[in-house]
Scaffold this motif. Sequence first.
Motif, PDB file in Angstrom:
ATOM      1  N   THR A 187      -8.430 -12.381   8.046  1.00 52.94           N
ATOM      2  CA  THR A 187      -7.967 -11.017   7.786  1.00 52.94           C
ATOM      3  C   THR A 187      -8.560 -10.532   6.481  1.00 52.94           C
ATOM      4  OG1 THR A 187      -5.864 -11.532   8.857  1.00 52.94           O
ATOM      5  CG2 THR A 187      -5.876  -9.619   7.396  1.00 52.94           C
ATOM      6  N   LEU A 239      -9.195 -10.317   0.048  1.00 52.93           N
ATOM      7  CA  LEU A 239      -8.799  -9.007  -0.483  1.00 52.93           C
ATOM      8  C   LEU A 239      -9.957  -8.418  -1.277  1.00 52.93           C
ATOM      9  CD1 LEU A 239      -5.824 -10.893  -1.541  1.00 52.93           C
ATOM     10  CD2 LEU A 239      -5.236  -8.596  -0.863  1.00 52.93           C
ATOM     11  N   ILE A 260      -8.052  -7.512   3.641  1.00 53.96           N
ATOM     12  CA  ILE A 260      -7.302  -6.360   3.132  1.00 53.96           C
ATOM     13  C   ILE A 260      -8.221  -5.653   2.141  1.00 53.96           C
ATOM     14  CG2 ILE A 260      -5.246  -5.548   1.906  1.00 53.96           C
ATOM     15  CD1 ILE A 260      -3.757  -8.025   2.840  1.00 53.96           C
ATOM     16  N   LEU A 304      -7.033  -4.512   7.294  1.00 56.64           N
ATOM     17  CA  LEU A 304      -6.004  -3.588   6.822  1.00 56.64           C
ATOM     18  C   LEU A 304      -6.610  -2.831   5.645  1.00 56.64           C
ATOM     19  CD1 LEU A 304      -3.035  -2.543   6.590  1.00 56.64           C
ATOM     20  CD2 LEU A 304      -2.585  -4.476   5.079  1.00 56.64           C
ATOM     21  N   VAL A 308       1.137  -4.741  -1.144  1.00 58.35           N
ATOM     22  CA  VAL A 308       0.140  -5.736  -0.722  1.00 58.35           C
ATOM     23  C   VAL A 308       0.779  -7.126  -0.600  1.00 58.35           C
ATOM     24  CG1 VAL A 308      -2.043  -6.879  -1.297  1.00 58.35           C
ATOM     25  CG2 VAL A 308      -1.793  -4.419  -1.667  1.00 58.35           C
ATOM     26  N   ALA A 339       2.146  -3.088   7.833  1.00 63.43           N
ATOM     27  CA  ALA A 339       2.125  -2.503   6.477  1.00 63.43           C
ATOM     28  C   ALA A 339       3.134  -1.360   6.371  1.00 63.43           C
ATOM     29  CB  ALA A 339       0.718  -2.019   6.129  1.00 63.43           C
ATOM     30  N   THR A 349      -9.061  -2.396  -0.278  1.00 67.05           N
ATOM     31  CA  THR A 349      -8.354  -1.356  -1.025  1.00 67.05           C
ATOM     32  C   THR A 349      -9.347  -0.503  -1.808  1.00 67.05           C
ATOM     33  OG1 THR A 349      -8.031  -2.626  -3.069  1.00 67.05           O
ATOM     34  CG2 THR A 349      -6.412  -2.983  -1.306  1.00 67.05           C
TER      35      THR A 349
END
Length: 272
Positions: free
Chosen positions: A104, A23, A106, A225, A262, A165, A108
Amino acid sequence: MNEMSTAADYIQSKIGQAPEIGLILGSGLGVLADEIEEAVKMPYEDIPGFPVSTVEGHAGQLVYGKLRGANVIAMQGRFHFYEGYDMQKVVLPVRVMKQIGIKTLIVTNAAGGINEEFEPGDLMLIRDHINNMGTNPLIGPNDKELGVRFPDLSQAYSRDLLGLAKETANELDIKIQEGVYVANTGPVYETPAEIKMLRVLGGDAVGMSTVPEVIAARHAGLNVLGISCISNMAAGILDQPLSHDEVIETTEKVKSNFLSLVKGAVEKIVEA
Ligand code: R1P
């Protein structure tokens, strides 16, 4: 040993099982890392070869642990091109996270709303991006070990993750937007004329990060994502000046929806 492996070795010596999800937490959004259980915190200055965070709202540490049962590693603070780091440094953490096992990413950020249907405090799932930075982290010799010379970005943001999501947001009754993120270098905020131009070009939100990280992530074969927190409306939409303080204030207000979205998405990714 190269910079990436040295950093990866250091992190691996501090953590247990390989993380599945990485993340990157944007301005004011680092609070998510406080939700990680059995946390192992690694300040950036302790990680060999890592840059350090210089921007307010970016704590400057990696946090490894469990989130909704998944092994995750979170960057509580990212590196921006405008801080003076070259693109290789900006994306180094993505490559290091890939090396230690994530599948993966993520990513932001806090972003200005270009789309006039958006409101400050909205969360926007990133469907696509426009690289308006005038440079690219893959410029230079291509390291075949990392990825191909000419990566395909026709689905830079995974459709599956986007769907998942959206489903999470619906289940949790969280208002969600979807759109195109434009990355500029910053550090100035845009002019009203630039915002008008970006709207014509198809941008919905604008910021100074994310795109280099996503390019490096796709080069490395990670599924991405992307989530923007619309922290303010971009220049010229409302008759008021923009400030980083306002950005941080809005992310504080939207905290609970952001955390739920999240965490819910992480749970679904692990189940999938
Ligand atoms: C400007 O307020 C800062 O907030 C955003 C912009 O990119 C810029 O760094 O930060 P993140 O993109 O890191 O969330």
